[in-house]
Design a protein around this motif. Structure first.
Motif: not given
Length: 525
Positions: A300-312, A367-372
């Motif tokens: 599975r793909r997991i898409f990691l979404l950035p927090f404020a000021g974050g990048n890949r 697939d899954v999406i995660y973000g902080h």
């Protein structure tokens, strides 16, 4: 991660429960009262030779499984997942808290009685060849009336159909030196010929009220986690649908499960060992029964979404714990590898950018999406848009915020416009960034414009309205976060399954709990 398995019909034997009935006299007495016969005598002595009759086998096995699980919990912690083979699924649902012991007995008693009334069918287990080879033999032989009833392992399959057709098929398989064994049953269980039984039992189920699951249960019928609103439909449909055991085990392996513990037997354990061996050799990928590709072994793909000021690179600490996933770490313009692009200051521009990245690659319902923090809010809105375009993820995991919107207060107004000193003080008070980053002047010179842009885009979402989504959500917050006690507000934004957790720490608690975050991501599936 651990899964508990409960065996089904076929695993019964004279003497089962020998060490359990006297330890649980109240439960044994209650079962005997509901069933109308001495359950202990049936299991230990079987004087009338009824133990192998479906209407007796099913409640007897259910009770023994239930008592064995009680005994198991005396020395073990509850599992991460529960599964059961056919009848055993009722024990999984009992262990998950969907119904109580008494209700479970009444359900399996009726199920056994209805299934015992079905006649005229036969079943046989085919060993040593793949499901595709079996289907080819059936097709060439013109066995249109025979169904696949159990996908037990990649090389152990049960067929079912009218008795005469199954008998003839057994002869043809034997002529080709293919091992096939007739099963001692009176009907073609888990096939189209149980449709009437399925409908009768579904009607019976409608008189009961069921509780929400405390532990995820993977269904035989579709190898997916049960949803409470579909419980009656799936339980009723289980009777005339094949048992997708191989797919179930593969999906759990895919979620990161590495321990499979069987209650009261070894039948399922051997199957799991065979499936695990096939997974390692790459031989478990196959088409499913409806012709759709089976993605059980595809990462599975997991898409990691950035927090404020974050990048890949912001989630590097998580990567060692996400080896079962194909990781896609995303970033917004103006940072990381996209530092040559202009920053975005509108939330909808940011959301549109992330949406375009995900929509090109996402495998819907897989697939899954995660973000902080900011990433969690972006993740929710992106999921909302993906659902509108039939590209919804299998699950959504969010952390660091109690809702997918910002409730604007005086303390949050125009943070992006504050002078540098006040801006830094605000970041420290909010716990919105690790202190070490702020104290590094060189780094802060780089990150400040990015942070201001992210606060401005957060400010732009404060008055926006969003609808509910259907995608299951796991929400996590730190125990020391100021709004930790508001995490249940996520319920206002989803019509799907929601699970809430707290982990020790402040806003950046995720840095101290990478393994647990990864476990929750896997559990969300």
């Amino acid at each position: 991660m651990k899964t508990i398995m409960f065996p089904g019909q076929g695993s019964q034997f004279k003497g089962m429960g020998k060490h359990l009935f006297d330890r649980y006299p109240e439960e044994t007495a209650l079962a005997s009262e509901i069933l109308g016969y001495d359950l202990k005598q049936l299991c230990l002595a079987d004087p009338d030779k009824k133990l192998n009759l479906t209407q007796y086998t099913q409640p007897a096995l259910f009770v023994v499984n239930a008592l064995a699980y009680k005994e198991f919990l005396k020395n073990e912690t509850p599992p991460d997942y529960l599964i059961g083979h056919s009848l055993g699924e009722y024990n999984a649902l009992l262990a998950s808290g969907v119904f109580d012991f008494e209700t479970g007995i009444r359900l399996v008693k009726k199920r056994g009685e209805i299934m015992a009334e079905a006649k005229g069918g036969g079943m046989a287990v085919v060993l040593g060849i793949t499901i595709q080879d079996i289907k080819n033999v059936l097709r060439i032989g013109g066995y249109d009336q025979i169904d696949i009833a159990n996908y037990n392992t990649p090389t152990q399959t049960v067929i079912a159909g009218p008795s005469d057709d199954v008998t003839r098929a057994i002869r043809d398989f034997e002529k080709m030196d293919i091992k096939i064994i007739a099963l001692n049953v009176s009907a073609a269980f888990h096939s189209r010929y149980m449709k009437n039984a399925s409908q009768l039992f579904t009607s019976f189920l409608k008189q009961f009220r069921f509780s929400y699951m405390q532990i995820p249960v993977i269904a035989n019928k579709n190898s997916q986690p049960y949803k409470n609103e579909q419980l009656i439909e799936i339980l009723g449909g289980q009777i005339d649908s094949p048992v997708l055991w191989t797919d179930t085990i593969c999906s759990l392996i895919d979620k990161g499960v590495n321990q499979f513990k069987e209650i009261g037997g070894t039948f399922l354990t051997k199957m799991v060992e065979d499936i695990q061996a096939s997974v390692k050799s790459g031989n478990a990928i196959k088409p499913t029964i409806n012709g759709q590709q089976n993605y059980s072994l595809k990462k599975r793909r997991i898409f990691l979404l950035p927090f404020a000021g974050g990048n890949r690179y912001s989630y590097q600490f998580l990567l060692p714990h996400l080896k079962h996933f194909e990781v896609r770490s995303l970033e917004l313009p103006g940072r990381g590898k996209r530092s040559n692009e202009p920053l975005v200051y509108s939330f909808f521009d940011a959301m549109g950018d992330i949406y375009r990245q995900i929509s090109k690659e996402i495998e819907p319902n897989y697939d899954v999406i995660y973000g902080h923090s900011l990433g969690a809010i972006l993740a929710y809105w992106v999921t909302y848009r993906l659902e509108k375009n039939q590209k919804n993820p299998a699950s959504l995991v969010v952390s660091g915020v109690p809702r997918p919107t910002i409730i604007q207060t005086d303390s949050l107004k125009a943070v992006h416009k504050l002078p540098r000193k006040e801006f830094v003080e605000k970041l420290v008070r909010m716990g919105g960034m690790p202190k070490g980053f702020i104290e590094s002047e060189e780094f802060f010179d780089y990150i400040e414009p990015i942070l201001r842009a992210d606060f401005k885009l957060l400010h732009s979402i404060s008055d926006c309205k969003v609808g509910s989504i259907q995608t299951p959500i796991i929400a996590v917050m730190g125990t020391k976060e100021s709004k930790a006690n508001q995490i249940e507000e996520w319920r206002n934004f989803t019509e799907g399954h929601l699970e809430c957790h707290h982990l020790e720490g402040d806003h950046f608690f995720i840095n101290n709990h990478p393994q647990r975050i990864a476990e929750l991501i896997s559990k969300s599936l």
